[in-house]
Motif scaffolding. Structure first.
Motif, mmCIF file in Angstrom:
data_model
loop_
_atom_site.group_PDB
_atom_site.id
_atom_site.type_symbol
_atom_site.label_atom_id
_atom_site.label_comp_id
_atom_site.label_asym_id
_atom_site.label_seq_id
_atom_site.Cartn_x
_atom_site.Cartn_y
_atom_site.Cartn_z
ATOM 1 N N LEU A 54 0.987 -1.022 -0.038
ATOM 2 C CA LEU A 54 -0.029 0.057 -0.002
ATOM 3 C C LEU A 54 1.057 1.177 0.091
ATOM 4 O O LEU A 54 1.689 1.417 1.016
ATOM 5 N N SER A 55 0.774 1.905 -1.117
ATOM 6 C CA SER A 55 1.558 3.183 -1.216
ATOM 7 C C SER A 55 1.074 4.318 0.097
ATOM 8 O O SER A 55 -0.206 4.285 0.347
ATOM 9 N N GLN A 56 1.698 5.412 0.173
ATOM 10 C CA GLN A 56 1.327 6.346 1.134
ATOM 11 C C GLN A 56 0.186 7.060 0.533
ATOM 12 O O GLN A 56 -0.761 7.370 0.970
ATOM 13 N N ASN A 57 0.051 7.151 -0.757
ATOM 14 C CA ASN A 57 -1.060 7.917 -1.746
ATOM 15 C C ASN A 57 -2.342 6.882 -1.592
ATOM 16 O O ASN A 57 -3.500 7.416 -1.176
ATOM 17 N N GLU A 58 -1.986 5.417 -1.626
ATOM 18 C CA GLU A 58 -3.214 4.741 -1.442
ATOM 19 C C GLU A 58 -3.892 4.879 0.021
ATOM 20 O O GLU A 58 -4.848 4.551 0.382
ATOM 21 N N LEU A 59 -2.694 4.724 1.008
ATOM 22 C CA LEU A 59 -3.216 5.101 2.255
ATOM 23 C C LEU A 59 -4.124 6.242 2.711
ATOM 24 O O LEU A 59 -5.046 6.323 3.353
ATOM 25 N N VAL A 60 -3.652 7.390 1.928
ATOM 26 C CA VAL A 60 -4.194 8.496 1.978
ATOM 27 C C VAL A 60 -5.881 8.307 1.191
ATOM 28 O O VAL A 60 -6.730 8.853 1.845
ATOM 29 N N TYR A 88 8.847 0.737 -3.090
ATOM 30 C CA TYR A 88 8.087 1.781 -3.266
ATOM 31 C C TYR A 88 6.612 1.130 -2.650
ATOM 32 O O TYR A 88 6.204 0.223 -3.643
ATOM 33 N N GLY A 89 6.080 1.596 -2.106
ATOM 34 C CA GLY A 89 4.527 1.437 -1.591
ATOM 35 C C GLY A 89 4.567 -0.085 -0.984
ATOM 36 O O GLY A 89 3.438 -0.627 -0.972
ATOM 37 N N SER A 90 5.619 -0.505 -0.439
ATOM 38 C CA SER A 90 5.384 -1.777 0.200
ATOM 39 C C SER A 90 6.258 -1.650 1.514
ATOM 40 O O SER A 90 7.214 -1.038 1.755
ATOM 41 N N TYR A 91 5.597 -2.199 2.485
ATOM 42 C CA TYR A 91 6.023 -2.377 3.976
ATOM 43 C C TYR A 91 6.077 -3.823 4.467
ATOM 44 O O TYR A 91 4.884 -4.521 4.498
ATOM 45 N N THR A 92 7.116 -4.231 5.294
ATOM 46 C CA THR A 92 7.084 -5.316 5.645
ATOM 47 C C THR A 92 6.885 -5.260 7.178
ATOM 48 O O THR A 92 7.212 -4.422 7.866
ATOM 49 N N LEU A 93 5.820 -5.939 7.570
ATOM 50 C CA LEU A 93 5.453 -5.779 9.005
ATOM 51 C C LEU A 93 6.361 -6.570 9.910
ATOM 52 O O LEU A 93 6.730 -7.515 9.590
ATOM 53 N N HIS A 94 6.385 -6.285 11.127
ATOM 54 C CA HIS A 94 7.106 -7.079 12.184
ATOM 55 C C HIS A 94 6.391 -8.591 12.283
ATOM 56 O O HIS A 94 5.278 -8.341 12.312
ATOM 57 N N PRO A 95 7.281 -9.383 12.465
ATOM 58 C CA PRO A 95 6.680 -10.864 12.308
ATOM 59 C C PRO A 95 5.828 -11.173 13.280
ATOM 60 O O PRO A 95 4.887 -12.076 13.438
ATOM 61 N N LEU A 96 5.961 -10.381 14.561
ATOM 62 C CA LEU A 96 4.864 -10.332 15.793
ATOM 63 C C LEU A 96 3.606 -9.967 15.308
ATOM 64 O O LEU A 96 2.637 -10.687 15.607
ATOM 65 N N LEU A 97 3.372 -9.290 14.350
ATOM 66 C CA LEU A 97 2.143 -8.891 13.737
ATOM 67 C C LEU A 97 1.457 -9.759 12.559
ATOM 68 O O LEU A 97 0.529 -9.337 12.077
#
Length: 154
Positions: A54-60, A88-97
């Motif tokens: 999810l890019s920042q624009n998509e989050l907005v 770009y537009g991708s984030y890896t979440l902490h494995p706990l989540l």
């Protein structure tokens, strides 16, 4: 590991993480916007890799907040080690989540920057005291402006 997961919005697939994660998240000092962004990223992550695309624009556009708020929220999530950028537009979440899902079998797991309960309370009290002082000062200045604007009867 390549994945063909394409999250739907919203999805009915359950998100699983340990109950202790909630207590830990409660002690991470995040703004409401950062929490909203984190929830959206969790909702859209690939269950096989833990990556949310999810890019920042998509989050907005999805209602997470204004562009600057979302940018600041992403920075706060990175500083707390809850997410890392995965392109770009991708984030890896902490494995706990993500129920342990990671993009590769060998992934360094960062320590989440949570405050101990006592320190968290101190930080919050200090922040609210500063906000209270600012509010009182603003009220005092408004009263002074109003008094100056009202003509005095001689």
């Amino acid at each position: 590991m390549m994945s063909t997961h394409e999250p739907e919005f919203p999805t009915d697939q359950p998100v699983v993480f340990p109950r202790g994660a909630l207590s830990l998240l409660a002690r991470v000092d995040l703004t409401p916007t950062a929490l909203r962004v984190l929830m959206m990223l969790i909702d859209h992550h690939d269950p096989e890799t833990g990556v949310a695309k999810l890019s920042q624009n998509e989050l907005v556009a999805a209602g997470a907040g204004a562009k600057q708020q979302v940018n600041t929220a992403i920075r706060a999530l990175r500083e707390a080690n809850l997410v890392t950028e995965a392109g770009y537009g991708s984030y890896t979440l902490h494995p706990l989540l993500t129920d342990g899902a990671t993009p590769s079998p060998v992934t360094e797991v960062p320590v989440i920057s949570a405050l101990d309960p006592q320190r968290f309370s101190e930080v919050r009290r200090h922040r609210y005291a500063k906000q209270g002082q600012a509010i009182l000062l603003a009220r005092r200045l408004n009263r002074q402006r109003l008094r100056a604007a009202v003509p005095h009867n001689a």
